[in-house]
Design a protein around this motif. Structure first.
Motif, PDB file in Angstrom:
ATOM      1  N   GLU A  86      32.666  31.467  52.696  1.00 31.66           N
ATOM      2  CA  GLU A  86      33.039  30.721  51.499  1.00 31.66           C
ATOM      3  C   GLU A  86      34.454  30.190  51.701  1.00 31.66           C
ATOM      4  OE1 GLU A  86      34.030  31.688  46.806  1.00 31.66           O
ATOM      5  OE2 GLU A  86      33.174  33.240  48.085  1.00 31.66           O
ATOM      6  N   ARG A  87      34.626  28.902  51.494  1.00 30.06           N
ATOM      7  CA  ARG A  87      35.954  28.298  51.594  1.00 30.06           C
ATOM      8  C   ARG A  87      36.561  28.178  50.208  1.00 30.06           C
ATOM      9  NH1 ARG A  87      38.813  26.107  55.562  1.00 30.06           N
ATOM     10  NH2 ARG A  87      37.686  25.720  57.479  1.00 30.06           N
ATOM     11  N   VAL A  88      37.789  28.664  50.084  1.00 30.74           N
ATOM     12  CA  VAL A  88      38.555  28.511  48.858  1.00 30.74           C
ATOM     13  C   VAL A  88      39.889  27.900  49.273  1.00 30.74           C
ATOM     14  CG1 VAL A  88      39.618  29.661  46.878  1.00 30.74           C
ATOM     15  CG2 VAL A  88      37.433  30.497  47.787  1.00 30.74           C
ATOM     16  N   GLY A  89      40.014  26.617  49.036  1.00 27.80           N
ATOM     17  CA  GLY A  89      41.196  25.913  49.520  1.00 27.80           C
ATOM     18  C   GLY A  89      41.207  25.927  51.043  1.00 27.80           C
ATOM     19  N   ARG A  90      42.284  26.427  51.608  1.00 31.57           N
ATOM     20  CA  ARG A  90      42.396  26.491  53.067  1.00 31.57           C
ATOM     21  C   ARG A  90      41.934  27.830  53.630  1.00 31.57           C
ATOM     22  NH1 ARG A  90      48.293  25.038  54.496  1.00 31.57           N
ATOM     23  NH2 ARG A  90      47.440  25.275  56.578  1.00 31.57           N
ATOM     24  N   ARG A  91      41.568  28.762  52.752  1.00 33.34           N
ATOM     25  CA  ARG A  91      41.182  30.105  53.194  1.00 33.34           C
ATOM     26  C   ARG A  91      39.673  30.243  53.313  1.00 33.34           C
ATOM     27  NH1 ARG A  91      44.449  35.145  51.540  1.00 33.34           N
ATOM     28  NH2 ARG A  91      42.976  35.752  53.121  1.00 33.34           N
ATOM     29  N   LYS A  92      39.259  31.093  54.228  1.00 28.58           N
ATOM     30  CA  LYS A  92      37.848  31.437  54.382  1.00 28.58           C
ATOM     31  C   LYS A  92      37.657  32.885  53.966  1.00 28.58           C
ATOM     32  CE  LYS A  92      36.414  28.501  58.240  1.00 28.58           C
ATOM     33  NZ  LYS A  92      35.897  28.530  59.626  1.00 28.58           N
ATOM     34  N   TYR A  93      36.557  33.115  53.259  1.00 32.20           N
ATOM     35  CA  TYR A  93      36.184  34.466  52.867  1.00 32.20           C
ATOM     36  C   TYR A  93      34.782  34.739  53.384  1.00 32.20           C
ATOM     37  CZ  TYR A  93      40.196  34.389  49.801  1.00 32.20           C
ATOM     38  OH  TYR A  93      41.474  34.325  49.321  1.00 32.20           O
ATOM     39  N   TYR A  94      34.548  35.975  53.761  1.00 24.69           N
ATOM     40  CA  TYR A  94      33.274  36.375  54.335  1.00 24.69           C
ATOM     41  C   TYR A  94      32.649  37.456  53.472  1.00 24.69           C
ATOM     42  CZ  TYR A  94      35.249  33.903  58.269  1.00 24.69           C
ATOM     43  OH  TYR A  94      35.810  32.933  59.054  1.00 24.69           O
ATOM     44  N   ARG A  95      31.337  37.323  53.241  1.00 28.98           N
ATOM     45  CA  ARG A  95      30.588  38.308  52.470  1.00 28.98           C
ATOM     46  C   ARG A  95      29.240  38.511  53.144  1.00 28.98           C
ATOM     47  NH1 ARG A  95      26.656  35.659  49.967  1.00 28.98           N
ATOM     48  NH2 ARG A  95      26.970  33.472  49.450  1.00 28.98           N
ATOM     49  N   ILE A  96      28.582  39.587  52.813  1.00 26.56           N
ATOM     50  CA  ILE A  96      27.245  39.865  53.341  1.00 26.56           C
ATOM     51  C   ILE A  96      26.292  38.820  52.757  1.00 26.56           C
ATOM     52  CG2 ILE A  96      25.370  41.552  53.385  1.00 26.56           C
ATOM     53  CD1 ILE A  96      27.820  42.346  55.079  1.00 26.56           C
ATOM     54  N   ALA A  97      25.451  38.253  53.610  1.00 30.01           N
ATOM     55  CA  ALA A  97      24.589  37.147  53.191  1.00 30.01           C
ATOM     56  C   ALA A  97      23.308  37.604  52.511  1.00 30.01           C
ATOM     57  CB  ALA A  97      24.245  36.267  54.390  1.00 30.01           C
ATOM     58  N   SER A  98      22.866  38.817  52.752  1.00 27.22           N
ATOM     59  CA  SER A  98      21.596  39.286  52.220  1.00 27.22           C
ATOM     60  C   SER A  98      21.736  40.721  51.728  1.00 27.22           C
ATOM     61  CB  SER A  98      20.520  39.238  53.315  1.00 27.22           C
ATOM     62  OG  SER A  98      19.366  39.942  52.938  1.00 27.22           O
TER      63      SER A  98
END
Length: 130
Positions: A86-98
């Protein structure tokens, strides 16, 4: 010893085993398990699962590797569908997809707990270098 999550029973898993894995599934399953086989990717997956969501900087800290090497591992996990970006502005965030990924991790721990002695002695299956 960990136990199977309540929605999984050994008899239910065994009954569906034959129908779930077809010959044409083997290459996909192999890639899936290859993504999990790397210690760094597994460490990242566990860290993301524990936190719920991690930024790129936190992923670098969790991996203990450079930003570039961590990015390669995160890209692999995302390409395999295990994590979402997930992109929020210039930052990337990672989460479990399933929702199945935490369950897979739990089931894996059950298998490891049941076989810890034999896994420790196994000379054939060795972790790959990150």
């Amino acid at each position: 010893m960990r136990s199977l999550p309540s929605k999984f029973s050994k008899s239910g898993l065994l009954q569906t085993q034959a129908t779930l894995v077809q010959g044409e599934d083997i290459p996909h399953l192999s890639r899936f398990f290859a993504a999990l086989a790397d210690p760094t990717r597994l460490k990242l997956l566990v860290a993301i699962n524990s936190a719920g969501r991690l930024g790129a900087t936190e992923c670098v800290k969790a991996s203990g590797l450079s930003q570039g090497r961590t990015s390669v591992h995160l890209s692999c996990l995302a390409a395999c569908g295990l994590i979402a970006v997930e992109r929020v502005g210039r930052r990337k965030y990672y989460r479990i997809a399933s929702t199945l990924v935490p369950e897979i991790l739990c089931l894996s721990h059950v298998v490891v707990d049941e076989n810890v002695a034999t896994l420790a002695q196994c000379r054939t299956a060795q972790p790959t270098a990150s």
